[in-house]
Write a protein that holds these residues in place. Structure first.
Motif, PDB file in Angstrom:
ATOM      1  N   ALA A   1       0.832  -1.195   0.000  1.00 22.17           N
ATOM      2  CA  ALA A   1       0.000   0.000   0.000  1.00 22.17           C
ATOM      3  C   ALA A   1       0.869   1.248   0.000  1.00 22.17           C
TER       4      ALA A   1
ATOM      5  N   SER B   1      -0.012   4.312   4.976  1.00 15.62           N
ATOM      6  CA  SER B   1       0.282   3.319   5.998  1.00 15.62           C
ATOM      7  C   SER B   1       0.940   3.956   7.210  1.00 15.62           C
TER       8      SER B   1
ATOM      9  N   SER C   1      -1.608  -7.052   0.826  1.00 19.15           N
ATOM     10  CA  SER C   1      -1.780  -6.410   2.125  1.00 19.15           C
ATOM     11  C   SER C   1      -2.140  -4.945   1.966  1.00 19.15           C
ATOM     12  N   PRO C   2      -3.078  -4.442   2.766  1.00 22.24           N
ATOM     13  CA  PRO C   2      -3.386  -3.007   2.721  1.00 22.24           C
ATOM     14  C   PRO C   2      -2.341  -2.167   3.440  1.00 22.24           C
ATOM     15  N   LYS C   3      -1.432  -2.826   4.142  1.00 20.58           N
ATOM     16  CA  LYS C   3      -0.390  -2.111   4.862  1.00 20.58           C
ATOM     17  C   LYS C   3       0.940  -2.274   4.133  1.00 20.58           C
TER      18      LYS C   3
ATOM     19  N   ARG D   1     -11.955  -3.994  -3.401  1.00 20.71           N
ATOM     20  CA  ARG D   1     -11.461  -3.241  -2.259  1.00 20.71           C
ATOM     21  C   ARG D   1     -10.712  -4.172  -1.310  1.00 20.71           C
ATOM     22  N   LEU D   2      -9.529  -3.761  -0.914  1.00 15.02           N
ATOM     23  CA  LEU D   2      -8.681  -4.565  -0.043  1.00 15.02           C
ATOM     24  C   LEU D   2      -8.915  -4.114   1.395  1.00 15.02           C
TER      25      LEU D   2
ATOM     26  N   GLU E   1      -5.619  -8.113   4.931  1.00 14.99           N
ATOM     27  CA  GLU E   1      -4.655  -8.913   4.188  1.00 14.99           C
ATOM     28  C   GLU E   1      -5.295 -10.191   3.678  1.00 14.99           C
TER      29      GLU E   1
END
Length: 531
Positions: free
Chosen positions: A279, A284, A335-337, A517-518, A521
């Protein structure tokens, strides 16, 4: 006839120079030291006899004087110098291209190679390996993406035209296979009876050492060192020097693939290997779960550290590949992070069985990323000796429990199967599920209904036996994946992939998820048996 030392290994140029002298009576010498190396030679005309003698018809007929005049000889010499310059330039370009491909097509080739001297550096390492072992030449061979062929990418002390040779079939390379298993293979006398079974790439040499080039225990290729004369014994010190040289090659390839403190790790839904989607760093860094910061540390410093963590995780993920004649493995993490808390891993055990694992820490913060790394190290360590499936999970759980950090739990799934029959067994703890899908549908295998590792001192697991038929895929996935889709839809994608003859069903799944949309994870790992 004499020629410069930089031409000594180029037979084509040497043959031309000899023919030039035989036909014209003039000799070409390298007269400009500044023109040595890759720029090509600058030739100076000399003659076998006195230049100032009066050239008469009788002199020509008797062969005492050159057969053609100096002016004509200089024209031919200039043309020869230009052709030689073009040839050496082409060899230099080929040498650089092969060295760059060695990095770009390896495990480290996810980033751009920005160091133009990679060819010189790899050749320097080969030169040092030759000097350390007392051998005469060296060559680096790297595996292709399907790990079926070995291609010569860099050499020292060999004819540069060897870079144009076609790849070697790995199945016929017994010495290379032996080195990949044992680390190093030594051939004291290549001309002895039965030594041809080792299939040494350069058969004219008398002795050789073959050492594997590894990255995270994954073979990238092999390093060959060649000696002119056979010996009674290749010493342990020489074999160790070969291993160190191979290790230095892997380290150099890793170094040049890194583009800086914040590597550019791009999203991917291709079939080239594992996917980890990173991301935006700024987003983040301001996430509510990142609350503890070092005193006076700015956002740029935090972003740099997070990207280092992400790059390390990305480099340690197993690459999608054919792990045996009929089995293909692949993995995906999104992963969104900036970081990820999941991983996947596969290996061939000493008894020939295929081990397939995926895991996910239940803490989504960076503490969870460290827990996942700890669990991965423990699991891989326990794979190295005799074990049963539930016993391995129990040992990993004990390691996490003994770590003594409250709340650091981990979901882990482990399958082991025969590459020949497709028979296998699977065990799982935590929030991971598994199914088997093929051309005629799918069947659930493991449900995510057990407590993660390190939750209980005496954990219980979900266990099952299975038969992976030709054309079928074993898919493991986490809860985050089914937030964006459903188990039925995943089974349908496996069915479409099998009917289409694809060996990489995760590519179809990743493409189907692209644009969704994420929220959390999502990860998956798959093992496919060829139809």
């Amino acid at each position: 006839m004499r020629s410069g030392s930089h031409l000594a290994n180029n037979d084509a140029i040497d043959r031309f120079l000899r023919a030039y002298t035989d036909v014209t009576g003039w000799r070409l010498d390298d007269g400009d030291a500044a023109m040595k190396g890759l720029k090509g030679p600058s030739f100076q005309l000399t003659a076998d006899d006195a230049f100032d003698a009066m050239m008469t018809a009788e002199d020509f007929d008797s062969g005492i004087l050159p057969a053609i005049g100096k002016a004509d000889a200089e024209k031919l010499a200039a043309a020869a110098a230009e052709l030689t310059r073009q040839l050496t330039d082409s060899q230099a370009a080929l040498r650089c291209r092969e060295a760059e491909l060695a990095v770009l097509e390896s495990k480290f080739g996810r980033a751009s190679v920005k160091i133009p001297s990679i060819a010189d550096e790899l050749q320097r390492i080969l030169s040092d390996g030759v000097a350390a072992t007392g051998f005469d030449a060296a060559a680096l061979y790297l595996l292709n993406e399907d790990t079926t062929e070995l291609k010569l990418r860099c050499l020292f002390g060999l004819d540069p035209r060897r870079l144009l040779a076609p790849p070697r079939d790995l199945a016929d390379c017994r010495a290379d296979l032996e080195a990949m298993v044992c680390g190093v293979c030594t051939i004291e006398n290549q001309h002895a009876v039965l030594m041809d079974t080792w299939n040494c790439p350069e058969s004219e040499f008398g002795r050789a050492i073959c050492a594997t080039v590894n990255a995270d225990d994954l073979p990238l290729g092999t390093l060959w060192l060649y000696g002119q004369q056979p010996v009674d014994e290749i010493s342990d010190a020489q074999a160790a020097a070969a291993r160190l040289t191979a290790s230095q090659i892997a380290n150099e390839m890793n170094r040049v693939s890194i583009t800086g403190d914040a590597p550019d790790i791009a999203p991917s839904s291709s079939e080239s290997g594992p996917t980890i989607r990173i991301a935006d760093v700024t987003e983040s860094a301001t996430d509510k779960q990142v609350t503890a910061r070092p005193d006076r540390a700015d956002d740029a410093s935090l972003a740099s550290h997070l990207n280092r963590l992400a790059a390390w995780q990305y480099e340690t993920l197993a690459i999608g590949t054919r792990i045996s004649e009929d089995l293909y493995v692949d993995g995906l993490i999104e992963s969104p992070k900036t970081w990820a808390v999941g991983w996947h891993h596969w290996d061939v055990l000493p008894d020939g069985m295929v081990a397939w694992l995926m895991a996910e820490a239940n803490d989504p913060t960076t503490a969870g990323a460290m827990t996942a790394a700890f669990a991965k190290a423990a699991a891989i360590a326990h794979l190295g000796y005799r074990h049963d499936l539930s016993g391995l999970l129990r040992r990993v759980g004990d390691s996490l429990w003994q770590m003594g950090v409250t709340g650091q739990t981990c979901s882990l799934m482990y399958a082991r199967l025969s590459p020949d029959s497709g028979e296998g067994e699977i065990v799982a703890a935590g929030n991971l599920s598994a199914m088997i899908g093929g051309a005629f549908g799918y069947r659930p295998l493991i449900a995510a209904n057990h407590r993660p590792l390190a939750t209980d001192f005496d954990p219980s697991f979900a266990e099952s036996e299975f038969q992976l038929q030709p054309g079928e895929s074993l898919l493991g996935y986490n809860a985050g994946l089914v937030e964006s889709t459903t188990a039925d839809h995943l089974g349908g994608l496996l069915r479409k992939s099998s009917r289409g003859g694809s060996r990489r069903p995760l590519a179809r799944i990743a493409k189907d998820l692209d644009g969704t949309r994420l929220l959390s994870e999502r990860s998956a790992a798959v093992i496919t048996r060829r139809d």
